[in-house]
Design a protein around this motif. Structure first.
Motif, PDB file in Angstrom:
ATOM      1  N   ALA A  98     -21.805 -39.524 -22.508  1.00  0.00           N
ATOM      2  CA  ALA A  98     -20.680 -40.098 -22.367  1.00  0.00           C
ATOM      3  C   ALA A  98     -18.559 -38.904 -23.108  1.00  0.00           C
ATOM      4  O   ALA A  98     -18.085 -38.739 -22.635  1.00  0.00           O
ATOM      5  N   GLU A  99     -19.076 -40.081 -24.651  1.00  0.00           N
ATOM      6  CA  GLU A  99     -17.928 -39.937 -24.879  1.00  0.00           C
ATOM      7  C   GLU A  99     -16.972 -38.389 -25.885  1.00  0.00           C
ATOM      8  O   GLU A  99     -16.162 -38.070 -25.748  1.00  0.00           O
ATOM      9  N   LEU A 100     -19.071 -37.744 -25.634  1.00  0.00           N
ATOM     10  CA  LEU A 100     -18.943 -36.226 -25.949  1.00  0.00           C
ATOM     11  C   LEU A 100     -18.023 -35.591 -25.317  1.00  0.00           C
ATOM     12  O   LEU A 100     -17.283 -34.383 -25.262  1.00  0.00           O
ATOM     13  N   ASN A 101     -19.023 -36.282 -23.643  1.00  0.00           N
ATOM     14  CA  ASN A 101     -18.015 -35.382 -22.757  1.00  0.00           C
ATOM     15  C   ASN A 101     -16.472 -35.297 -22.364  1.00  0.00           C
ATOM     16  O   ASN A 101     -15.651 -34.651 -22.131  1.00  0.00           O
ATOM     17  N   ARG A 102     -15.498 -36.637 -22.757  1.00  0.00           N
ATOM     18  CA  ARG A 102     -14.881 -37.220 -23.130  1.00  0.00           C
ATOM     19  C   ARG A 102     -14.129 -36.013 -23.854  1.00  0.00           C
ATOM     20  O   ARG A 102     -13.035 -35.210 -23.439  1.00  0.00           O
ATOM     21  N   ILE A 103     -14.752 -36.474 -24.770  1.00  0.00           N
ATOM     22  CA  ILE A 103     -14.113 -34.944 -25.704  1.00  0.00           C
ATOM     23  C   ILE A 103     -13.173 -33.680 -25.401  1.00  0.00           C
ATOM     24  O   ILE A 103     -12.187 -32.769 -25.288  1.00  0.00           O
ATOM     25  N   SER A 104     -15.142 -33.386 -24.759  1.00  0.00           N
ATOM     26  CA  SER A 104     -15.009 -31.169 -24.558  1.00  0.00           C
ATOM     27  C   SER A 104     -14.363 -32.142 -22.789  1.00  0.00           C
ATOM     28  O   SER A 104     -12.766 -30.064 -23.023  1.00  0.00           O
ATOM     29  N   SER A 105     -13.357 -32.658 -22.186  1.00  0.00           N
ATOM     30  CA  SER A 105     -12.809 -32.030 -21.061  1.00  0.00           C
ATOM     31  C   SER A 105     -11.860 -32.534 -21.743  1.00  0.00           C
ATOM     32  O   SER A 105     -10.717 -31.802 -21.161  1.00  0.00           O
ATOM     33  N   HIS A 106     -11.189 -33.656 -22.386  1.00  0.00           N
ATOM     34  CA  HIS A 106      -9.818 -33.444 -23.026  1.00  0.00           C
ATOM     35  C   HIS A 106      -9.760 -32.646 -23.645  1.00  0.00           C
ATOM     36  O   HIS A 106      -8.306 -31.805 -23.601  1.00  0.00           O
ATOM     37  N   MET A 107     -10.256 -31.902 -24.523  1.00  0.00           N
ATOM     38  CA  MET A 107     -10.156 -30.208 -24.637  1.00  0.00           C
ATOM     39  C   MET A 107      -9.732 -29.700 -24.120  1.00  0.00           C
ATOM     40  O   MET A 107      -8.628 -28.598 -24.542  1.00  0.00           O
ATOM     41  N   VAL A 108     -10.893 -29.086 -22.867  1.00  0.00           N
ATOM     42  CA  VAL A 108      -9.816 -27.937 -21.141  1.00  0.00           C
ATOM     43  C   VAL A 108      -8.126 -28.743 -21.151  1.00  0.00           C
ATOM     44  O   VAL A 108      -7.797 -27.588 -21.328  1.00  0.00           O
ATOM     45  N   GLY A 109      -8.546 -29.773 -21.170  1.00  0.00           N
ATOM     46  CA  GLY A 109      -7.428 -30.441 -20.177  1.00  0.00           C
ATOM     47  C   GLY A 109      -5.884 -29.485 -21.191  1.00  0.00           C
ATOM     48  O   GLY A 109      -5.100 -29.624 -21.121  1.00  0.00           O
ATOM     49  N   LEU A 110      -6.046 -30.721 -22.090  1.00  0.00           N
ATOM     50  CA  LEU A 110      -5.028 -30.095 -23.355  1.00  0.00           C
ATOM     51  C   LEU A 110      -4.851 -28.587 -24.153  1.00  0.00           C
ATOM     52  O   LEU A 110      -4.059 -27.762 -23.658  1.00  0.00           O
ATOM     53  N   GLY A 111      -6.390 -27.971 -23.754  1.00  0.00           N
ATOM     54  CA  GLY A 111      -6.113 -26.470 -23.735  1.00  0.00           C
ATOM     55  C   GLY A 111      -5.065 -25.480 -22.623  1.00  0.00           C
ATOM     56  O   GLY A 111      -4.395 -24.857 -22.927  1.00  0.00           O
ATOM     57  N   ALA A 112      -5.974 -26.083 -21.367  1.00  0.00           N
ATOM     58  CA  ALA A 112      -5.272 -25.332 -20.084  1.00  0.00           C
ATOM     59  C   ALA A 112      -3.700 -25.483 -20.129  1.00  0.00           C
ATOM     60  O   ALA A 112      -3.025 -24.900 -20.331  1.00  0.00           O
ATOM     61  N   MET A 113      -3.629 -26.789 -20.306  1.00  0.00           N
ATOM     62  CA  MET A 113      -1.703 -26.546 -20.640  1.00  0.00           C
ATOM     63  C   MET A 113      -0.751 -26.414 -21.558  1.00  0.00           C
ATOM     64  O   MET A 113      -0.459 -25.596 -21.207  1.00  0.00           O
ATOM     65  N   THR A 114      -1.761 -25.990 -22.736  1.00  0.00           N
ATOM     66  CA  THR A 114      -1.146 -25.143 -23.395  1.00  0.00           C
ATOM     67  C   THR A 114      -0.906 -23.930 -22.541  1.00  0.00           C
ATOM     68  O   THR A 114      -0.532 -23.016 -22.969  1.00  0.00           O
ATOM     69  N   MET A 115      -2.177 -23.611 -22.003  1.00  0.00           N
ATOM     70  CA  MET A 115      -2.204 -22.437 -21.782  1.00  0.00           C
ATOM     71  C   MET A 115      -0.681 -21.802 -20.376  1.00  0.00           C
ATOM     72  O   MET A 115      -0.781 -20.868 -20.264  1.00  0.00           O
ATOM     73  N   ASP A 116      -0.882 -23.310 -20.140  1.00  0.00           N
ATOM     74  CA  ASP A 116       0.074 -23.042 -18.600  1.00  0.00           C
ATOM     75  C   ASP A 116       1.763 -22.538 -19.293  1.00  0.00           C
ATOM     76  O   ASP A 116       2.568 -22.508 -18.477  1.00  0.00           O
ATOM     77  N   LEU A 117       1.470 -23.099 -19.826  1.00  0.00           N
ATOM     78  CA  LEU A 117       3.372 -23.116 -21.174  1.00  0.00           C
ATOM     79  C   LEU A 117       2.866 -21.868 -21.664  1.00  0.00           C
ATOM     80  O   LEU A 117       4.210 -21.837 -22.951  1.00  0.00           O
ATOM     81  N   GLY A 118       2.485 -20.953 -21.473  1.00  0.00           N
ATOM     82  CA  GLY A 118       2.385 -19.794 -22.243  1.00  0.00           C
ATOM     83  C   GLY A 118       2.039 -19.351 -23.528  1.00  0.00           C
ATOM     84  O   GLY A 118       1.492 -18.408 -24.634  1.00  0.00           O
TER      85      GLY A 118
END
Lengths: 394, 474
Positions: free
Chosen positions: A111-131
């Protein structure tokens, strides 16, 4: 050119196919130039009636469907479902299951490993949204490593179907502990790189600082959960306050939003939510290390109470005739509290399955939050709430 | 009346007349040839190469292995193309047989195409795609704006000097002309956004015009400062003013004349990035916000034309940066020997040098693009009007003051006034040199402080920045 005119406003239909809406979300945005006057989320493009399907499947058959409730963190969805069913079974002495200790540890490790991977996607997608495209790929690169571990364990990279009522479907593969440890070491380095590259970048911070602040009272009254709630400074984490699994055996801190952007920022703005997620990844690394230290070695026997991984026979027997009653079980998922409300009439099919998810409530605050922001900010807001659409529609 | 845009077209026209062509036709043909030469011979290939390098640089920065390896063998490519009718496994067997052949196998098997095929494949793909226009679009503007974009990018090359005599024409008002034609890009983007009948395109067009018009101001101020410094508006004149005899010819470049030049160069580069819509100023495309911005509705080759215009703009901006601050086509060392080469050798050497400068400038642009996130429109405007314009004004007036004060210094390009050659003026001269280097030191110190603060995560609680950046990073 035919622009629909309604006074001095333009109505923009943002989505369902738009690069920044993270799936098939449609936002009906009324703008005055670049400034948004009103924003109405329009959902339902991804509705698959998962809750109704749940009523027509046996208890254990529903696990793969929980993968699809939130495909970015399938392990956590699995975990919430099996915990809910186990808590239902625990209401009667005859059907109560004794989950092997190792299985519980594997569950929260994954569950924690998946939390890490999910947050990485969320953080990364946010940076991508900002260009910024590069940090996104660096973040998703870390997720691939988590997926490698999951693939070796259960054969899937996205929808795992790994946990089951009574434990987990298979033991860890040989050498998994070592691999997780080396992944965590690499992740710590990669996170620092990521932070130097983007999190502390001035352009990035100025884009997020002071944008869409959610007050603590608003966060509670709109039912925000998880990092979105804690970004507003509300100190609540199910893992610490209502521990399930073995979360009471590990030590970790609960990061809260506190104007990380400095004097330009406001409590609960987009940057606070972003940093809270970053810090949660750091805490998850700590939790994973503690779990690896505490986890009993495999005994090689499936239903061993300490070193086993699944009490399959007992679970099957119990699920044939579960106790009559209802239960509500909630887990702290990457996108906040995910709750399963189960009603049982004593047969092998659930009478009712109800799923409560974080993204759905996060979307409800948009109508209040977004007016007055610019179009570019709206993209940042969607990213900062880390909305995953299948979780909204189910 | 004969048409002439310089000695090159004249000599080509003369050559054609000797071959028996009527002089009028010969003159027009010569001008056309000379105009098409740099664009087709230099700008287009560089745009192709730049696009190739953009892929490689992006992949390198993002640690994507695919484009960095480019591992398809040439043998396989040739076999796939030559025997396309065969089933796949037969082709694979043929490739294997060739690669196992005794002598040629090991050699041919090692030849890799390095992804060079993608340059051609991109072009072919764009030609084959359907050319669509949305319903309700203003057809004339929709189709016309693509050509307008190209026109703006290409017209600027009409005065761009590649070497002492390799240029299409150098008017005495080249700097003014450049300011005028580069503005055409704004018009074309506005028209593209407006005529597409798409709200996202419309937003992209409006954003881009607001931005380009704002950033023209600091750019024009920078160019004005250089024009004042060199005493001429002709690009050849500006380059000639930067000539410095001896080994270290870079000492004559404008960039090293005054700390204020460093400031102006910085302002110019940032503003020029915005001018050609590159990240972090790519709001007009704003992929994640505006879908595709002004070119959302364009497909196939029409989209490709915008793309080529963007790359040509980048080359132009790099070239102008070099011309204004880095001595144009001049070599950093030993320029005096290159000047004394025979004309063809001089042209080749200088063109090679300016191409290297183009590529360096484009490389920096790509580096920036793949590192930084995008600004918001109000921040972009704020940057232009509250930071760049005042800085450019400081540079402009500072240079004017320097120029008057340091009139007597040898090696400085300036208006010569004999009456300043007196003891107080020489003293003032020394003071101004001291002041200018103090200013430079101050600038560097400010940059270092800013960079340190940036690394620390300014305003962030200390404990958190330690967690995020690590002990050594704080």
């Amino acid at each position: 050119m035919n622009i629909e005119r309604d006074g001095d406003f333009i109505t923009l239909s943002m989505g369902p196919h738009h690069p920044a809406t993270h799936g098939v979300l449609r936002l009906e945005v009324t703008t005055d130039g670049e400034v948004i006057a009103a924003c109405k989320p329009d959902i339902g493009y991804l509705h698959r009636s998962i809750e109704k399907i749940g009523e027509n499947l046996e208890w254990y058959q529903f696990v793969p469907y929980t993968d699809r409730v939130d495909y970015v963190c399938s392990m956590n969805s699995n975990h919430a479902w099996v915990c809910a069913v186990e808590s239902l079974l625990a209401s009667s002495d005859e059907t109560r299951l004794q989950i092997p200790e190792r299985a519980e540890y594997i569950r929260i490790l994954f569950a924690e490993l998946n939390r890490i991977s999910s947050h990485m996607v969320g953080l990364g997608a946010m940076t991508m949204d900002l260009g910024a495209f590069t940090p996104f790929l660096h973040a998703v690169g870390q997720r691939e490593l988590v997926n490698d571990i999951f693939e070796k364990t259960c054969g899937a990279r996205l929808t795992y179907n790994y946990m089951c009522v009574g434990g987990v479907t298979s033991d860890l593969y040989p050498g998994a502990e070592q691999e997780v440890r080396s992944f965590l070491d690499g992740l710590e380095k990669a996170m620092r790189e990521f932070n130097k590259l983007i999190s502390t970048n001035n352009i990035f911070r100025n884009r997020l600082a002071g944008v869409a602040p959610v007050s603590a009272a608003d966060a509670v009254s709109f039912g925000l959960v998880g990092p979105n709630l804690r970004g507003s400074g509300v100190d609540f984490d199910l893992r610490r306050d209502r521990p399930y699994g073995f979360y009471d055996r590990v030590k970790f801190e609960v990061p809260l939003g506190r104007r990380y952007a400095g004097e330009k920022g406001l409590l609960g703005d987009c940057y606070d939510r972003f940093v809270v997620r970053l810090l949660e990844v750091v805490e998850s690394i700590k939790i994973c290390r503690q779990i690896l230290d505490q986890m009993p070695p495999s005994s090689g026997k499936e239903d061993d109470p300490v070193g086993g991984w699944c009490v399959a026979k007992a679970a099957q027997k119990a699920l044939r005739k579960p106790p009559v009653g209802e239960t509500y079980f909630r887990c702290e998922n990457p996108r906040g509290e995910t709750g399963y409300h189960l009603v049982s009439d004593g047969t092998k099919f659930p009478y009712r399955v109800r799923i409560r998810t974080g993204s759905f409530t996060a979307l409800s605050i948009f109508e209040k939050l977004v007016p007055g922001l610019m179009i570019a900010d709206l993209v940042a807001v969607i990213g900062s709430f880390d909305i995953v659409l299948p979780e909204v529609d189910r | 009346m004969t048409i002439s845009v310089g000695p090159v077209s004249d000599s080509i026209a003369g050559w054609l007349v000797e071959r028996g062509l009527p002089p009028e036709i010969a003159a027009v043909a010569a001008v056309l040839l000379v105009c098409a030469g740099p664009v087709l011979g230099i700008a287009f290939p560089i745009a192709g190469v730049a696009q190739y390098f953009e892929r490689k640089i992006a992949a390198g920065m993002q640690r994507r292995k695919g484009p960095m390896v480019g591992a398809t063998g040439v043998v396989r490519l040739v076999v796939d193309l030559a025997f396309f009718w065969m089933p796949r496994w037969k082709r694979a067997a043929l490739v294997a047989r060739i690669e196992r052949a005794p002598v040629i196998g090991p050699i041919l098997g090692k030849v890799r195409q390095l992804g060079l095929g993608s340059i051609a494949a991109d072009g072919v793909k764009m030609f084959l795609k359907e050319d669509m226009s949305p319903a309700g679009a203003d057809k004339l503007l929709f189709y016309g704006s693509t050509y307008l974009a190209l026109l703006g990018a290409f017209l600027a090359f009409a005065v761009f000097p590649f070497s002492q005599w390799f240029h299409m024409g150098d008017t005495p008002v080249a700097a003014l002309y450049l300011g005028a034609v580069t503005g055409l890009v704004a018009v074309s983007i506005l028209k593209a956004g407006w005529s597409s009948n798409n709200k996202w395109s419309y937003f992209g067009g409006i954003r881009s015009v607001a931005m380009i018009v704002s950033y023209e101001t600091p750019i024009t101020l920078c160019i004005a400062a250089i024009v004042m410094w060199s005493g001429t508006m002709s690009l050849q004149g500006i380059i000639a003013a930067q000539y410095h005899a001896g080994w270290f010819s870079f000492l004559g470049w404008n960039l090293f004349q005054s700390p204020l030049m460093v400031l102006l160069a910085g302002v110019y580069y940032v503003a020029a990035l915005a001018e050609c819509n590159r990240a972090p100023f790519d709001l007009a495309e704003g992929e994640s916000e505006l879908v595709g911005g002004f070119h959302t509705e364009y497909s196939g080759l029409r989209w490709g034309l915008f793309f080529i215009a963007e790359y040509t703009d980048m080359i132009l901006v790099g070239g102008l940066f070099a011309t204004l601050f880095l001595g144009g086509y001049q070599s950093p060392i030993g320029e005096q020997w290159i000047v004394s080469l025979p004309p063809l050798g001089e042209a080749l050497a200088h063109t090679a040098i300016i191409v290297v400068k183009f590529l360096l400038s484009i490389g920096v642009m790509m580096w920036i693009r793949w590192t930084l996130p995008r600004f918001r429109i109000d921040q972009v405007m704020g940057l232009a009007w509250t930071k760049l314009v005042p800085l450019a004004l400081v540079g402009l007036f500072g240079l004017a003051v320097t120029q008057v004060m340091v009139a007597s210094r040898s090696g400085m390009r300036t208006v010569e006034h004999g009456r300043y050659l007196s003891a107080p003026v020489v003293a003032m001269d020394l003071v101004s040199v001291a002041v200018s280097w103090v200013v430079l030191g101050g600038l560097v110190a400010v940059l270092v402080v800013l960079a340190k603060r940036h690394a620390k995560g300014r305003g962030m609680p200390e404990d958190v920045s330690k967690v995020l950046l690590g002990e050594e990073g704080a």
